[in-house]
Design a protein around this motif. Structure first.
Motif, PDB file in Angstrom:
ATOM      1  N   UNK A  91       0.810  -1.217   0.000  1.00 26.58           N
ATOM      2  CA  UNK A  91       0.000   0.000   0.000  1.00 26.58           C
ATOM      3  C   UNK A  91       0.848   1.274   0.000  1.00 26.58           C
ATOM      4  N   UNK A  92       0.170   2.383  -0.362  1.00 30.85           N
ATOM      5  CA  UNK A  92       0.777   3.700  -0.218  1.00 30.85           C
ATOM      6  C   UNK A  92       1.958   3.962  -1.115  1.00 30.85           C
ATOM      7  N   UNK A  93       1.926   3.483  -2.358  1.00 29.13           N
ATOM      8  CA  UNK A  93       3.032   3.670  -3.290  1.00 29.13           C
ATOM      9  C   UNK A  93       2.639   4.647  -4.391  1.00 29.13           C
ATOM     10  N   UNK A  94       3.629   5.353  -4.907  1.00 22.79           N
ATOM     11  CA  UNK A  94       3.409   6.298  -6.004  1.00 22.79           C
ATOM     12  C   UNK A  94       4.186   5.844  -7.234  1.00 22.79           C
ATOM     13  N   UNK A  95       3.643   6.165  -8.397  1.00 19.83           N
ATOM     14  CA  UNK A  95       4.371   5.920  -9.630  1.00 19.83           C
ATOM     15  C   UNK A  95       5.494   6.945  -9.747  1.00 19.83           C
ATOM     16  N   UNK A  96       6.376   6.765 -10.733  1.00 19.50           N
ATOM     17  CA  UNK A  96       7.464   7.722 -10.940  1.00 19.50           C
ATOM     18  C   UNK A  96       6.940   9.108 -11.273  1.00 19.50           C
ATOM     19  N   UNK A  97       5.713   9.184 -11.782  1.00 15.15           N
ATOM     20  CA  UNK A  97       5.113  10.485 -12.096  1.00 15.15           C
ATOM     21  C   UNK A  97       4.269  11.032 -10.945  1.00 15.15           C
ATOM     22  N   UNK A 198      13.520  -6.108  -5.870  1.00 16.78           N
ATOM     23  CA  UNK A 198      12.844  -4.965  -6.469  1.00 16.78           C
ATOM     24  C   UNK A 198      13.179  -4.972  -7.959  1.00 16.78           C
ATOM     25  N   UNK A 199      12.207  -5.365  -8.772  1.00 21.43           N
ATOM     26  CA  UNK A 199      12.454  -5.532 -10.197  1.00 21.43           C
ATOM     27  C   UNK A 199      12.870  -4.209 -10.847  1.00 21.43           C
ATOM     28  N   UNK A 200      13.799  -4.307 -11.796  1.00 26.78           N
ATOM     29  CA  UNK A 200      14.249  -3.137 -12.538  1.00 26.78           C
ATOM     30  C   UNK A 200      13.411  -2.972 -13.797  1.00 26.78           C
ATOM     31  N   UNK A 201      13.266  -1.731 -14.289  1.00 22.54           N
ATOM     32  CA  UNK A 201      12.475  -1.510 -15.505  1.00 22.54           C
ATOM     33  C   UNK A 201      13.067  -2.260 -16.696  1.00 22.54           C
ATOM     34  N   UNK A 202      12.174  -2.754 -17.561  1.00 17.63           N
ATOM     35  CA  UNK A 202      12.612  -3.478 -18.757  1.00 17.63           C
ATOM     36  C   UNK A 202      12.732  -2.576 -19.968  1.00 17.63           C
ATOM     37  N   UNK A 203      12.293  -1.320 -19.853  1.00 15.54           N
ATOM     38  CA  UNK A 203      12.358  -0.392 -20.975  1.00 15.54           C
ATOM     39  C   UNK A 203      11.004  -0.098 -21.585  1.00 15.54           C
ATOM     40  N   UNK A 204       9.980  -0.902 -21.257  1.00 20.53           N
ATOM     41  CA  UNK A 204       8.634  -0.675 -21.770  1.00 20.53           C
ATOM     42  C   UNK A 204       7.788  -0.084 -20.654  1.00 20.53           C
ATOM     43  N   UNK A 205       7.789   1.252 -20.556  1.00 23.77           N
ATOM     44  CA  UNK A 205       7.093   1.920 -19.474  1.00 23.77           C
ATOM     45  C   UNK A 205       5.592   1.863 -19.570  1.00 23.77           C
ATOM     46  N   UNK A 206       5.041   1.400 -20.717  1.00 29.37           N
ATOM     47  CA  UNK A 206       3.588   1.362 -20.876  1.00 29.37           C
ATOM     48  C   UNK A 206       2.978   0.101 -20.273  1.00 29.37           C
ATOM     49  N   UNK A 207       3.812  -0.882 -19.928  1.00 26.58           N
ATOM     50  CA  UNK A 207       3.315  -2.156 -19.427  1.00 26.58           C
ATOM     51  C   UNK A 207       3.201  -2.106 -17.914  1.00 26.58           C
ATOM     52  N   UNK A 208       2.106  -2.637 -17.391  1.00 33.12           N
ATOM     53  CA  UNK A 208       1.911  -2.756 -15.953  1.00 33.12           C
ATOM     54  C   UNK A 208       2.106  -4.205 -15.536  1.00 33.12           C
ATOM     55  N   UNK A 209       2.647  -4.402 -14.327  1.00 34.65           N
ATOM     56  CA  UNK A 209       3.156  -3.431 -13.357  1.00 34.65           C
ATOM     57  C   UNK A 209       4.362  -2.645 -13.896  1.00 34.65           C
ATOM     58  N   UNK A 210       4.572  -1.456 -13.327  1.00 33.15           N
ATOM     59  CA  UNK A 210       5.635  -0.572 -13.794  1.00 33.15           C
ATOM     60  C   UNK A 210       6.683  -0.451 -12.694  1.00 33.15           C
ATOM     61  N   UNK A 211       7.843  -1.110 -12.851  1.00 33.72           N
ATOM     62  CA  UNK A 211       8.875  -1.028 -11.808  1.00 33.72           C
ATOM     63  C   UNK A 211       9.361   0.401 -11.605  1.00 33.72           C
ATOM     64  N   UNK A 212       9.798   0.675 -10.406  1.00 31.94           N
ATOM     65  CA  UNK A 212      10.341   2.003 -10.072  1.00 31.94           C
ATOM     66  C   UNK A 212      11.658   2.222 -10.831  1.00 31.94           C
ATOM     67  N   UNK A 213      11.822   3.419 -11.374  1.00 26.55           N
ATOM     68  CA  UNK A 213      13.049   3.761 -12.086  1.00 26.55           C
ATOM     69  C   UNK A 213      14.130   4.114 -11.066  1.00 26.55           C
ATOM     70  N   UNK A 214      15.180   3.277 -10.921  1.00 25.08           N
ATOM     71  CA  UNK A 214      16.197   3.554  -9.899  1.00 25.08           C
ATOM     72  C   UNK A 214      17.091   4.732 -10.251  1.00 25.08           C
ATOM     73  N   UNK A 215      16.956   5.230 -11.475  1.00 24.75           N
ATOM     74  CA  UNK A 215      17.781   6.375 -11.883  1.00 24.75           C
ATOM     75  C   UNK A 215      17.128   7.711 -11.543  1.00 24.75           C
TER      76      UNK A 215
END
Length: 251
Positions: A91-97, A198-215
């Motif tokens: 719970x209580x999580x935000x997307x990168x945006x 904590x999964x890293x992004x695969x490069x396809x930001x349109x797909x859900x779930x959307x991993x947090x961008x560590x950068x």
């Protein structure tokens, strides 16, 4: 003929105390400014270390390591099959945006092993945490996940800390406050390893779930705080100098 020189009024006992107080405050402001600059350098060094982990080659995680917890803090790669029915949300999580939502947590049974590891697969819109509602994010094929190995989260000793509890009428906890691996074990039909990924992004930001961008790292408010403290010191110096000039003019 003898004569004596009276001390300047601004060097009298009362003014000396005022000078000392003003100097103490001025030095404190300057010190706080440099302390914030030191915090800024610490934050930059920490960010650089985090990026170095993200850019490193992943360690293959087989689940047969004698001490899996030794991988915490490193980039890992693991292959296996998701136990989709055991998915829950954080719970209580935000997307990168900045959009409110939850993170999807799914156990991954590691290929060639009976053990499983919790994978934080990333952000999804806020939804009811029922298995039927999470079925849209089920993956039935074998997958290879790259991510950062994290230490399990446990509830602090404070009585004010929120608890992970089932909703009224439920026995299973579907929405969690923290990734408490030891307590999640009761809901997972495979032995869980003492960490999560904590999964890293695969490069396809349109797909859900959307991993947090560590950068997406920031340097915090330290620079602005430092500028504020130095500005306070400058204001104090200008105001105090004007006060002394006024006193000299008034005799």
């Amino acid at each position: 003929m003898g004569f004596s020189m009276a001390p300047h009024p601004l060097l009298s006992g009362g003014w000396i105390l005022k000078h000392l107080i003003a100097l103490l405050i001025f030095v404190s402001f300057i010190g706080l400014g440099f302390w914030q600059l030191a915090r800024l350098e610490e934050r930059r060094a920490l960010n650089a270390a985090r990026l170095a982990v993200v850019d490193a080659n992943p360690v293959t995680f087989t689940g047969r390591e004698p001490d899996p917890a030794a991988l915490i803090g490193r980039k890992v790669r693991v292959t296996g099959a998701y136990l989709n029915a055991a998915s829950v949300v954080l719970r209580g999580q935000r997307s990168d945006s900045g959009v409110e939502g939850v993170h999807l947590l799914t156990p991954l049974r590691i290929a060639g092993s009976e053990a499983a590891v919790i994978v934080d697969r990333g952000w999804i819109p806020a939804t009811r945490p029922e298995a039927a509602d999470l079925a849209a994010y089920a993956v039935t094929r074998e997958v290879t996940v790259e991510g950062l190995a994290r230490a399990p989260q446990t509830r602090p000793a404070s009585p004010l800390a929120p608890r992970d509890l089932p909703l009224p009428g439920q026995e299973r906890i579907n929405a969690w406050v923290r990734v408490d691996v030891a307590r999640l074990q009761a809901q997972v039909p495979a032995p869980l390893l003492p960490l999560y990924i904590e999964e890293l992004p695969s490069g396809n930001g349109a797909v859900l779930p959307r991993p947090r961008d560590p950068r997406q790292l920031d340097e915090g408010p330290h620079l602005s705080y430092a500028i504020q403290w130095f500005a306070f010191a400058a204001i104090l110096a200008v105001v105090y100098a004007a006060l002394l000039r006024q006193q000299v003019r008034d005799g």
